[in-house]
Motif scaffolding. Sequence first.
Motif, PDB file in Angstrom:
ATOM      1  N   ASN A 116     -47.190  86.832-114.330  1.00 33.45           N
ATOM      2  CA  ASN A 116     -47.859  86.557-113.079  1.00 33.45           C
ATOM      3  C   ASN A 116     -47.918  87.802-112.208  1.00 33.45           C
ATOM      4  N   HIS A 117     -48.893  87.839-111.324  1.00 28.26           N
ATOM      5  CA  HIS A 117     -49.024  88.911-110.345  1.00 28.26           C
ATOM      6  C   HIS A 117     -49.348  88.267-109.002  1.00 28.26           C
ATOM      7  N   SER A 118     -48.897  88.870-107.928  1.00 26.67           N
ATOM      8  CA  SER A 118     -49.262  88.339-106.623  1.00 26.67           C
ATOM      9  C   SER A 118     -50.724  88.675-106.356  1.00 26.67           C
ATOM     10  N   LEU A 119     -51.353  87.883-105.496  1.00 24.30           N
ATOM     11  CA  LEU A 119     -52.747  88.149-105.161  1.00 24.30           C
ATOM     12  C   LEU A 119     -52.896  89.539-104.556  1.00 24.30           C
ATOM     13  N   GLY A 120     -51.861  89.985-103.847  1.00 28.56           N
ATOM     14  CA  GLY A 120     -51.918  91.299-103.238  1.00 28.56           C
ATOM     15  C   GLY A 120     -52.007  92.419-104.247  1.00 28.56           C
ATOM     16  N   ASP A 121     -51.601  92.157-105.490  1.00 31.40           N
ATOM     17  CA  ASP A 121     -51.638  93.180-106.538  1.00 31.40           C
ATOM     18  C   ASP A 121     -52.971  93.207-107.284  1.00 31.40           C
ATOM     19  N   MET A 122     -53.833  92.228-107.019  1.00 33.33           N
ATOM     20  CA  MET A 122     -55.123  92.179-107.700  1.00 33.33           C
ATOM     21  C   MET A 122     -56.073  93.221-107.121  1.00 33.33           C
ATOM     22  N   ASP A 123     -56.795  93.892-107.985  1.00 31.50           N
ATOM     23  CA  ASP A 123     -57.810  94.838-107.550  1.00 31.50           C
ATOM     24  C   ASP A 123     -59.142  94.109-107.359  1.00 31.50           C
TER      25      ASP A 123
END
Length: 222
Positions: A150-157
Motif C-alpha cells: 500500500n501507499h498513502s495518497l500523498g505518495d501518488m504522483d
Amino acid sequence: MVGHFQEFEDEYLEMMYEFHEAEPGGVVRTGDLAAKLSVSPASATEMVQRLATRGFLEYIPYKGARLTSQGLTHGQKMKRRHRLAEVLLDMLPYDGNPHETACRLEHAIDDDMEVALSRLITEDTLDPSGRTIPEPTADILARLQTGQMNHSLGDMDVGAAGRLSMLLLPAHELATLNKHGFAVGARLHRTTNGFTLENGWTAQLSDTAMQSVFVEIETPSV
C-alpha cells in the motif's frame, strides 16, 4: 501471570535491541540495562541470566550480555512492532501518550497484524520521533513479498492510478466520502486537481487526510 512474564522478557530483549542499534554486537552492562528499564540491578541480572539459559542472550559474568542471533531476531521484531504501533497512533491521530500506549499495543500485535501495519509504511518511513523502523524479520518479509504494498495518497504522483485499500479517517469524514463512492475497493487516479474516481467525482483532501488514506497503485505515473 505467564502472559505478564512474557511481556517482561519482551521488554528486556527490545531494550537490548536498542543498545544493539547504537553499538551492533556490543556487550551491555547489566547496570546500564537496569537503568534504562527502571529496575534494580539484581532484577536485571536475574532476567539476563534467565534469558541466557533460553538462548536469547550471551551472558558474560562481571561484564554484561549481548544478543544472540535468536535474541536479535526477537528484539528486532518487538522494536519493529513498537514503532509500527506509534506510526499507527500518529496516523489516527491519537491525543494520549503514544510511547506508553505503543508499549502496551506491541504485545498484542501478532504476525498477521504486523503484516497489515507493515503495508502502511514505506522503506523511508520513520516513527513519530524520527527513528527508523527496524527491518522485518525473515518470516514477515516473506509474507510481505507475496502481496501488493500500500501507499498513502500523498505518495501518488499525478497520473498514477490504483484502488483504495484503507481509510483511517474520522467516521463523519468517511460518511461524506462514502456517499460519493470514495471507499475501499474504489478505483481512482490522481490529477492536478485531486483524486478522481471512475464515476467522475473528484476528491480534494488535506495533506493530513492524504497520509491516512491508502491505495494499491496499479499503474505508474505518466
